[in-house]
Design a protein around this motif. Structure first.
Motif, short mmCIF file in Angstrom:
data_model
loop_
_atom_site.label_atom_id
_atom_site.label_comp_id
_atom_site.label_asym_id
_atom_site.label_seq_id
_atom_site.Cartn_x
_atom_site.Cartn_y
_atom_site.Cartn_z
N ASN A 334 0.85 -1.19 -0.09
CA ASN A 334 0.00 0.00 -0.09
C ASN A 334 0.91 1.08 -0.12
OD1 ASN A 334 -2.49 -1.27 0.11
ND2 ASN A 334 -2.39 -1.30 2.24
N ASP A 335 2.06 1.07 0.64
CA ASP A 335 2.96 2.11 0.57
C ASP A 335 3.37 2.85 -0.86
OD1 ASP A 335 2.96 2.72 3.08
OD2 ASP A 335 4.36 1.19 3.36
N ILE A 336 3.42 1.64 -2.07
CA ILE A 336 4.12 1.96 -3.32
C ILE A 336 2.99 2.90 -3.90
CG2 ILE A 336 4.71 0.90 -5.42
CD1 ILE A 336 6.62 0.27 -3.09
N LYS A 337 3.70 3.94 -4.61
CA LYS A 337 2.90 5.02 -5.16
C LYS A 337 3.03 4.82 -6.77
CE LYS A 337 2.82 8.21 -1.12
NZ LYS A 337 1.20 7.83 -0.89
N GLY A 338 3.94 4.20 -6.95
CA GLY A 338 4.22 4.15 -8.55
C GLY A 338 5.11 3.32 -9.00
N ASP A 339 5.69 3.09 -10.14
CA ASP A 339 6.55 2.23 -10.63
C ASP A 339 7.40 3.13 -11.53
OD1 ASP A 339 7.99 0.13 -11.63
OD2 ASP A 339 6.43 -1.28 -11.93
N LEU A 340 8.66 2.96 -11.50
CA LEU A 340 9.65 4.07 -12.27
C LEU A 340 10.35 3.26 -13.04
CD1 LEU A 340 10.76 6.23 -9.21
CD2 LEU A 340 9.40 6.91 -11.10
N LYS A 341 10.29 2.04 -13.58
CA LYS A 341 10.88 1.49 -14.69
C LYS A 341 9.82 0.38 -15.45
CE LYS A 341 15.18 0.40 -15.31
NZ LYS A 341 16.30 -0.12 -14.80
N VAL A 342 8.99 1.05 -16.14
CA VAL A 342 8.22 0.00 -17.21
C VAL A 342 8.90 0.43 -18.68
CG1 VAL A 342 6.31 -0.06 -15.59
CG2 VAL A 342 6.30 1.68 -17.59
N TYR A 343 8.82 -0.76 -19.32
CA TYR A 343 9.47 -0.36 -20.58
C TYR A 343 8.70 0.05 -21.83
CZ TYR A 343 14.05 -2.27 -19.47
OH TYR A 343 15.29 -2.43 -18.92
N PHE A 344 8.87 0.91 -22.59
CA PHE A 344 8.30 1.80 -23.85
C PHE A 344 8.46 0.53 -24.77
CE2 PHE A 344 8.27 4.22 -27.72
CZ PHE A 344 6.98 4.66 -27.41
N ASN A 345 6.97 -0.01 -24.98
CA ASN A 345 6.83 -0.87 -26.30
C ASN A 345 5.37 -1.02 -26.65
OD1 ASN A 345 5.55 -2.26 -24.40
ND2 ASN A 345 6.81 -3.87 -24.16
N GLU A 346 4.93 -1.80 -27.44
CA GLU A 346 3.76 -1.75 -27.91
C GLU A 346 2.56 -2.09 -26.87
OE1 GLU A 346 5.13 -6.10 -28.32
OE2 GLU A 346 5.76 -4.13 -28.57
N ASN A 347 3.09 -2.50 -25.76
CA ASN A 347 2.09 -2.52 -24.69
C ASN A 347 1.80 -1.43 -23.79
OD1 ASN A 347 1.68 -5.35 -25.38
ND2 ASN A 347 3.37 -5.73 -24.57
N ILE A 348 2.46 -0.19 -24.13
CA ILE A 348 2.75 0.63 -23.13
C ILE A 348 1.24 1.31 -22.53
CG2 ILE A 348 3.05 2.67 -24.80
CD1 ILE A 348 4.53 2.16 -20.96
N LYS A 349 0.45 1.57 -23.62
CA LYS A 349 -0.81 2.12 -23.21
C LYS A 349 -1.72 1.31 -22.33
CE LYS A 349 -1.48 4.94 -27.19
NZ LYS A 349 -2.30 5.41 -28.54
N GLU A 350 -1.61 0.01 -22.43
CA GLU A 350 -2.21 -0.86 -21.58
C GLU A 350 -1.52 -0.96 -20.02
OE1 GLU A 350 -1.41 -1.88 -24.73
OE2 GLU A 350 -3.46 -1.69 -25.22
N ILE A 351 -0.12 -0.91 -19.93
CA ILE A 351 0.34 -0.90 -18.88
C ILE A 351 0.24 0.50 -18.11
CG2 ILE A 351 2.86 -0.55 -17.98
CD1 ILE A 351 4.10 -2.35 -20.32
N ILE A 352 -0.15 1.52 -18.69
CA ILE A 352 -0.28 2.77 -18.15
C ILE A 352 -1.85 2.61 -17.45
CG2 ILE A 352 -0.67 5.16 -18.50
CD1 ILE A 352 1.50 5.38 -20.39
N LYS A 353 -2.75 2.37 -18.25
CA LYS A 353 -4.12 1.75 -17.70
C LYS A 353 -4.07 0.99 -16.49
CE LYS A 353 -6.44 2.55 -22.35
NZ LYS A 353 -7.03 1.98 -23.25
N ALA A 354 -3.22 0.11 -16.78
CA ALA A 354 -3.12 -0.94 -15.39
C ALA A 354 -2.62 -0.14 -14.27
CB ALA A 354 -2.40 -2.25 -15.74
N ALA A 355 -1.64 0.63 -14.55
CA ALA A 355 -1.12 1.39 -13.33
C ALA A 355 -2.24 2.32 -12.79
CB ALA A 355 0.25 2.13 -13.94
#
Length: 539
Positions: A334-355
């Motif tokens: 619950n303390d984690i407020k974000g993820d500072l390394k996800v990779y830029f690729n064809e899935n990035i929009k889905e990754i951002i929505k999941a975040a």
């Protein structure tokens, strides 16, 4: 280097000398020193670092003092390494078999020249071992069981690879009528990066019925044993699972005992003895009367301590911290407020929505190509998006991109990808030079669990630089990396440098990697204040 680590080396040295038939006084000296160190409340690593004269301690002469210093300062014991070359490896393996001490192993070796587990099994099955004095039917059965277990042992599974089957099995058992509690103990509960087997405790109305149901679990390949209080199976992947019956009155004591670690439990038992108490898996006893044991909290309270989280139970200072009221408030998911390394690729929009669905406040989109910067900056989201570039650190500590090329990225990572075998000083200087130009050092030791132990660096020197210059050390949360590991995380926290837990997600499912890094962070005593992605606006 814990007291237990030092004692283990000295004890094994004694065993190998005994197998060789060396002077019994010399053997006894090693055993006594091992016992003294293991049961001592003094931190022997600290004593050595502070220059304490170990010969002032009972049973520690000049030679043993020098040996202990060697173990602490190098992590190795040259005399033990020499003995391992002289004693057949199979005889060393036999020391792990119940009922076979060094004297019996020497007896077997002298009589038959046996040097392997396969040979031992053969002689046990064909009746040859029975001819030796003291080798009755009970011992022969123990030997056969021990050989079988040893052949399956040594395999350690990644914690993350065991998680699915462990939690599926927990649910499977809880679905059985009459089962009240199912808890998985051992290294799994302590969240160690690898797991050798699973210890499952169960409270149920009829254990034998539960045991029968347990052995029919879909992935069971072999039923090794079924008893009144314990059953053992092996799964199709070779994982050993022990199911143990526990009573409500003993549940806390059993959970504490089987969670471990061994070193932690020994320390707790020693405290209990000093208070005139006895601690085991059945309860806390004053004489013959059980005075506590229903919960783990009762166990700790009985010896004057507050509750200690499972991840901390490695005898690395947690008992002293509990006694002094200085246990850390461990970081949580619950303390984690974000993820500072996800990779830029064809899935990035889905990754951002999941975040966004996870409630994250920010995300770092990382690339290895500077030409992706504008594409990253054009991404839309209701959460903050940081642009990140991961640069490769070359042999001389230079980055593969110029200052001009990377200056507009929000975060600059540096990663070592080759030349892992450089000299310690050269490797350290390589990192220090790179740190001048980057924000975060990626997976600092470049390790891969069960494959590569990592590069050799002066980590304390790196940490001092990182703290002084506000540089960040990464906890690579991928299941086979977990770099930094728990011990390095603890050291980083003690120095006061900051860390970040990164998932390396290439798709939305891999955002879950964060929890594996979190496991290590908790084992390393990390609190919210130690982890950059648990604070608002980390950059």
């Amino acid at each position: 280097m814990t007291n237990a680590d030092i004692a283990k080396m000295l004890s094994l040295t004694a065993d190998l000398l005994d197998i060789k038939g060396e002077n019994p006084f010399k053997v006894r000296a090693y055993r006594n020193a091992a016992r003294l160190i293991e049961n001592s409340s003094k931190d022997f690593e600290k004593l050595v670092r502070e220059g304490f004269d170990l010969t002032r301690l009972p049973g520690i002469g000049h030679d043993l003092s020098e040996y202990i210093k060697e173990i602490v300062t190098t992590g190795k014991f040259s005399k033990l390494e020499e003995l391992k070359k002289e004693v057949p490896e199979g005889l060393i393996d036999m020391l792990s078999i119940e009922g076979l001490g060094p004297k019996r192993i020497k007896q077997i070796y002298d009589a038959f020249g046996i040097t392997s587990l396969d040979e031992l099994k053969k002689y046990a099955e064909n009746g040859e071992l029975d001819k030796l004095p003291g080798f009755g039917p009970t011992l022969i059965q123990k030997i056969l069981k021990g050989v079988k277990q040893l052949k399956k042992a040594g395999i350690r599974f990644l914690w993350a690879d065991v998680e699915d089957v462990a939690e599926d099995l927990r649910k499977y058992l809880m679905d059985f009528e009459g089962v009240e509690i199912v808890e998985i103990a051992g290294s799994y509960r302590r969240r160690k990066e690898t797991v050798g087997d699973l210890d499952i405790l169960v409270i149920a109305d009829d254990y034998m019925k539960v045991s029968e149901y347990f052995t029919k679990y879909k992935r069971v390949k072999e039923v090794y044993s079924k008893g009144l209080t314990r059953s053992t199976v092996f799964l199709d992947n070779g994982l050993q699972i022990d199911l143990r019956a526990v009573t409500k009155e003993s549940y806390g004591s059993a959970l504490h005992y089987f969670t471990g670690s061994k070193d932690h439990n020994i320390a707790i038992r020693k405290m209990a003895i000093e208070l005139g108490l006895k601690v085991n898996e059945y309860g806390i006893y004053k004489g013959t009367k059980r005075i506590a044991g229903k919960t783990e909290e009762e166990v700790y309270k009985a010896v004057g301590l507050t509750y200690i989280e499972p991840e901390l139970r490695e005898n690395r200072g947690e008992i002293e911290a509990a006694r002094n009221g200085t246990l850390p408030k461990l970081i949580t998911l619950n303390d984690i407020k974000g993820d500072l390394k996800v990779y830029f690729n064809e899935n990035i929009k889905e990754i951002i929505k999941a975040a966004e669905k996870r409630g994250y406040e920010f995300i770092g989109v990382c690339t290895r190509n500077v030409k992706d910067l504008e594409k990253i900056k054009s991404l839309k989201s209701k959460i903050k998006i940081y642009s990140a570039i991961e640069c490769v650190i070359d042999k001389d500590g230079e980055l593969n991109y110029s200052d001009e090329e990377i200056k507009n990225f929000d975060i600059v990572y540096g990663s070592i990808e080759d030349n892992f075998d450089l000299d310690r000083d050269i490797q350290t200087d390589r990192i220090l030079k790179a740190l001048e130009k980057i924000n975060i050092l990626s997976h600092p030791f470049c390790r891969k669990i069960n494959e590569f132990n990592g590069i050799d660096i002066d980590f304390e020197k790196v940490l001092e630089y990182a703290k002084k210059n506000n540089k960040i050390l990464e906890i690579d949360a991928r299941r086979n990396r977990l770099d930094l590991d728990d011990s390095k995380i603890k050291l980083t926290k003690e120095v006061g440098a900051k860390m970040v837990i990164n998932s390396y997600a290439t798709n939305e499912d891999e955002l879950n990697n964060i929890k594996y890094g979190l496991n290590q962070a908790r084992r390393g005593w990390a609190e919210r204040k130690d982890i950059k992605n648990s604070v608002k606006n980390p950059f």
